[in-house]
Scaffold this motif. Structure first.
Motif, PDB file in Angstrom:
ATOM      1  N   THR A 162      45.267  44.520  40.816  1.00  0.00           N
ATOM      2  CA  THR A 162      44.647  43.274  41.270  1.00  0.00           C
ATOM      3  C   THR A 162      43.467  43.466  42.204  1.00  0.00           C
ATOM      4  OG1 THR A 162      46.004  42.997  43.261  1.00  0.00           O
ATOM      5  CG2 THR A 162      46.927  42.194  41.175  1.00  0.00           C
ATOM      6  N   GLY A 163      43.380  44.617  42.853  1.00  0.00           N
ATOM      7  CA  GLY A 163      42.345  44.820  43.866  1.00  0.00           C
ATOM      8  C   GLY A 163      42.701  44.232  45.215  1.00  0.00           C
ATOM      9  N   GLU A 164      43.952  43.811  45.415  1.00  0.00           N
ATOM     10  CA  GLU A 164      44.330  43.134  46.653  1.00  0.00           C
ATOM     11  C   GLU A 164      45.430  43.906  47.392  1.00  0.00           C
ATOM     12  OE1 GLU A 164      44.565  38.844  46.728  1.00  0.00           O
ATOM     13  OE2 GLU A 164      44.141  38.804  44.569  1.00  0.00           O
ATOM     14  N   HIS A 165      45.408  43.783  48.736  1.00  0.00           N
ATOM     15  CA  HIS A 165      46.436  44.388  49.597  1.00  0.00           C
ATOM     16  C   HIS A 165      47.490  43.332  49.901  1.00  0.00           C
ATOM     17  CE1 HIS A 165      42.571  46.494  50.667  1.00  0.00           C
ATOM     18  NE2 HIS A 165      43.332  47.546  50.385  1.00  0.00           N
ATOM     19  N   LEU A 213      45.616  39.645  37.816  1.00  0.00           N
ATOM     20  CA  LEU A 213      45.261  40.835  37.058  1.00  0.00           C
ATOM     21  C   LEU A 213      43.745  40.965  36.907  1.00  0.00           C
ATOM     22  CD1 LEU A 213      46.512  43.221  35.478  1.00  0.00           C
ATOM     23  CD2 LEU A 213      46.348  41.788  33.417  1.00  0.00           C
ATOM     24  N   ARG A 214      43.238  42.135  37.254  1.00  0.00           N
ATOM     25  CA  ARG A 214      41.804  42.405  37.140  1.00  0.00           C
ATOM     26  C   ARG A 214      41.375  42.456  35.678  1.00  0.00           C
ATOM     27  NH1 ARG A 214      39.624  47.141  38.664  1.00  0.00           N
ATOM     28  NH2 ARG A 214      41.560  48.364  38.548  1.00  0.00           N
ATOM     29  N   ARG A 220      41.670  46.520  29.035  1.00  0.00           N
ATOM     30  CA  ARG A 220      42.120  47.824  28.547  1.00  0.00           C
ATOM     31  C   ARG A 220      43.399  47.724  27.733  1.00  0.00           C
ATOM     32  NH1 ARG A 220      43.216  53.096  32.395  1.00  0.00           N
ATOM     33  NH2 ARG A 220      44.054  54.471  30.759  1.00  0.00           N
ATOM     34  N   PHE A 221      44.293  46.810  28.121  1.00  0.00           N
ATOM     35  CA  PHE A 221      45.590  46.727  27.462  1.00  0.00           C
ATOM     36  C   PHE A 221      45.771  45.430  26.674  1.00  0.00           C
ATOM     37  CE2 PHE A 221      46.250  49.599  31.095  1.00  0.00           C
ATOM     38  CZ  PHE A 221      46.693  50.722  30.403  1.00  0.00           C
ATOM     39  N   GLY A 222      44.678  44.740  26.399  1.00  0.00           N
ATOM     40  CA  GLY A 222      44.733  43.548  25.565  1.00  0.00           C
ATOM     41  C   GLY A 222      45.463  42.388  26.198  1.00  0.00           C
ATOM     42  N   SER A 225      43.000  38.255  31.536  1.00  0.00           N
ATOM     43  CA  SER A 225      42.528  38.418  32.907  1.00  0.00           C
ATOM     44  C   SER A 225      42.965  37.247  33.767  1.00  0.00           C
ATOM     45  CB  SER A 225      41.001  38.538  32.905  1.00  0.00           C
ATOM     46  OG  SER A 225      40.502  38.608  34.220  1.00  0.00           O
ATOM     47  N   GLY A 226      43.337  37.537  35.003  1.00  0.00           N
ATOM     48  CA  GLY A 226      43.652  36.488  35.954  1.00  0.00           C
ATOM     49  C   GLY A 226      45.078  35.993  35.948  1.00  0.00           C
ATOM     50  N   ILE A 227      45.961  36.549  35.102  1.00  0.00           N
ATOM     51  CA  ILE A 227      47.353  36.112  35.146  1.00  0.00           C
ATOM     52  C   ILE A 227      47.989  36.579  36.456  1.00  0.00           C
ATOM     53  CG2 ILE A 227      47.631  36.001  32.643  1.00  0.00           C
ATOM     54  CD1 ILE A 227      49.011  38.705  32.740  1.00  0.00           C
ATOM     55  N   PRO A 228      48.972  35.825  36.969  1.00  0.00           N
ATOM     56  CA  PRO A 228      49.512  36.149  38.293  1.00  0.00           C
ATOM     57  C   PRO A 228      50.462  37.343  38.273  1.00  0.00           C
ATOM     58  CG  PRO A 228      50.674  34.283  37.376  1.00  0.00           C
ATOM     59  CD  PRO A 228      49.543  34.584  36.418  1.00  0.00           C
TER      60      PRO A 228
END
Length: 484
Positions: A162-165, A213-214, A220-222, A225-228
């Motif tokens: 996600t890119g988040e902490h 999701l980034r 990459r895995f089909g 994007s953006g699902i929680p």
């Protein structure tokens, strides 16, 4: 579709379920553990990502359409690991793992500060995260000075996804920095270890969204994007979600590498003097208590290797009819012990060996010793205000009918065996992904499995095993004195 990703000590498992919670498919990949010195245990966080990529690749190859229909993702993982990040989220060193005991002196120092037990509700165990950071500060001060974030293992996977902490309550409760009753970071305890809240991830509940999701990973895995991603859970809380242990008083006994007696609570019930863990559960306004023993099936595996047989053959050779106590007593402290002793330096023993002590006798002694350790946890839970009237058995050891009848007899309560199915930590993580995406009633989602078999206590042997347990209890102070 919903995806659960479980970061285990030895492997990563990715599990797909549909809206009816039927398993669609799974992928796994191994993860190595490094032991550079006695008592040390480390993993390279890059290996977690590699293994997750491999597990997702298996799902993508076998179930591409289902993976593309995923609407929520949940995470679970082994707890307490110290993953240190510097500038630009660069990993500063290998993760110090849950079963690493190098910081036992630092843990004792923190535990002597009454604020830690008072705020967290727990002993500061050597495996917890806070004493590891104190150890790093003393032994690797340059790395400590560079530390910008401290993440738990599964939350490093979240950062990649996600890119988040972000973390959540159940895992964070095992750091010795969380105010477990208030479900927030304690700035006072962080300051006591020369850290700040800015160095901690944000907190959400395990069933709430904790990042999205980034696009790079999704493409990459089909996936979409953006699902929680759900906040998720530490491995034991995730397993509890998977087996439906969420109602007050519900409990399971995990006979895995380590052993856990887990009870769900609808109130915060700390009692650190009993060495019971009092942690947040993965659902809002719920908590749980755990008695934890460090060597369960690990003890049988150790003995099996010693005698050149496999563990399943050894336990299978005992049959299904419970026999009276074996005679010799085994203390399963191969890696130290948590509940009830909080002793990282204690080690296991056989006591009472004779010429008649054959392989079967010692197999029974090993199973009895581990089961007596579970009884220690049951007694500690009673001291902490929780009484159990039955438990559900999970983990590899639950395949032994003999062991489960022994467990029921020593604990004095029925032991239930679920019907075949998936209800481990990865399944619990997938359930949390469903909750984060759809926001249904958690009780309607986190249902217990149907029960296939119930092992009742053998009443005629309860007194004999009670006497054997008393002998077991008397040995710890004796060997502790001998090893001091």
């Amino acid at each position: 579709m919903y995806l659960g990703i479980d970061l285990g000590t030895s492997s990563v498992k990715a599990l797909l379920i549909d809206g009816d919670q039927h398993v669609v498919g799974s992928g796994t990949a191994s993860v190595a553990v490094s032991r550079p010195h006695p008592g040390w245990s480390e993993q390279d966080p890059a290996d977690w990502i590699r293994a997750t990529e491999q597990a997702l690749s298996v799902l993508h190859a076998d179930h591409a359409d289902a993976l593309g229909a995923v609407r929520g993702i949940g995470l679970s993982g082994h707890m307490h690991g110290a993953t240190l990040l510097g500038d630009d989220d660069a990993v500063l060193r290998s993760c110090i793992m849950w079963n690493d005991t190098r910081s036992h002196a630092e843990a004792a120092e923190l535990d002597a500060d009454p604020r830690f037990r008072g705020i967290t509700g727990n002993i500061v165990f050597p495996g917890f995260t806070a004493p590891k950071l104190v150890w790093v500060a003393r032994n690797e001060p340059d790395l400590f000075a560079k530390t910008r974030k401290v993440l738990l293992p599964k939350d490093y996977l979240r950062l990649w996804l996600t890119g988040e902490h972000i973390s959540e309550m159940s895992d964070s409760a095992g750091t010795s920095w969380l105010d477990t009753g208030k479900r927030l970071w304690s700035s006072e305890l962080l300051a006591a270890t020369d850290l700040t809240e800015e160095q901690m991830p944000g907190l959400v509940e395990g069933s709430e969204a904790g990042g999205r999701l980034r696009a790079e990973i999704a493409n990459r895995f089909g996936m979409t994007s953006g699902i929680p991603l759900a906040g998720g859970a530490g491995d034991n809380a995730a397993a509890a979600i998977g087996v439906g242990t969420i109602q007050d008083g519900a409990a399971f006994a995990s006979l895995g590498t380590s052993g856990v007696l887990f009870a769900a609570n609808d109130a915060y019930l700390p009692n650190p003097e009993s060495a019971v863990h009092a942690f947040c559960h993965a659902l809002p306004n719920t908590w749980h208590q755990m008695g934890v023993i460090l060597s369960a099936t690990d003890a049988l595996n150790w003995y099996a290797k010693l005698v050149g047989q496999d563990a399943a053959s050894l336990s299978g050779a005992l049959g299904e009819v419970l026999q009276a106590p074996s005679g010799p007593t085994f203390l399963p402290y191969l890696s130290g012990e948590r509940t009830p002793h909080n002793d990282a330096s204690i080690r296991g023993v056989f006591v009472g060996l004779g010429h008649e002590s054959d392989t079967k006798t010692l197999t029974r002694a090993v199973l009895e010793g581990v089961t007596f350790a579970f009884r220690d946890s049951l007694e500690a839970l009673k001291e902490a205000g929780t009484r159990l009237d039955r438990v559900t058995a999970v983990g590899g050891g639950s395949r032994s009918s003999y062991w489960l009848t022994l467990l029921a007899t020593v604990l004095g309560i029925p032991v239930e065996v679920p019907a075949d199915g998936e209800f481990g930590a990865a399944f619990g993580a997938a359930r949390l992904g469903l909750l984060a995406a759809e926001d249904p009633d958690p009780a309607a989602v986190c249902t217990p499995p149907s029960i296939e078999q119930v092992h009742e206590p053998v009443r005629d042997l309860e007194q004999a095993f009670g006497d054997a347990y008393s002998r077991y209890r008397s040995l710890y102070p004796a060997i502790k004195g001998a090893l001091a």
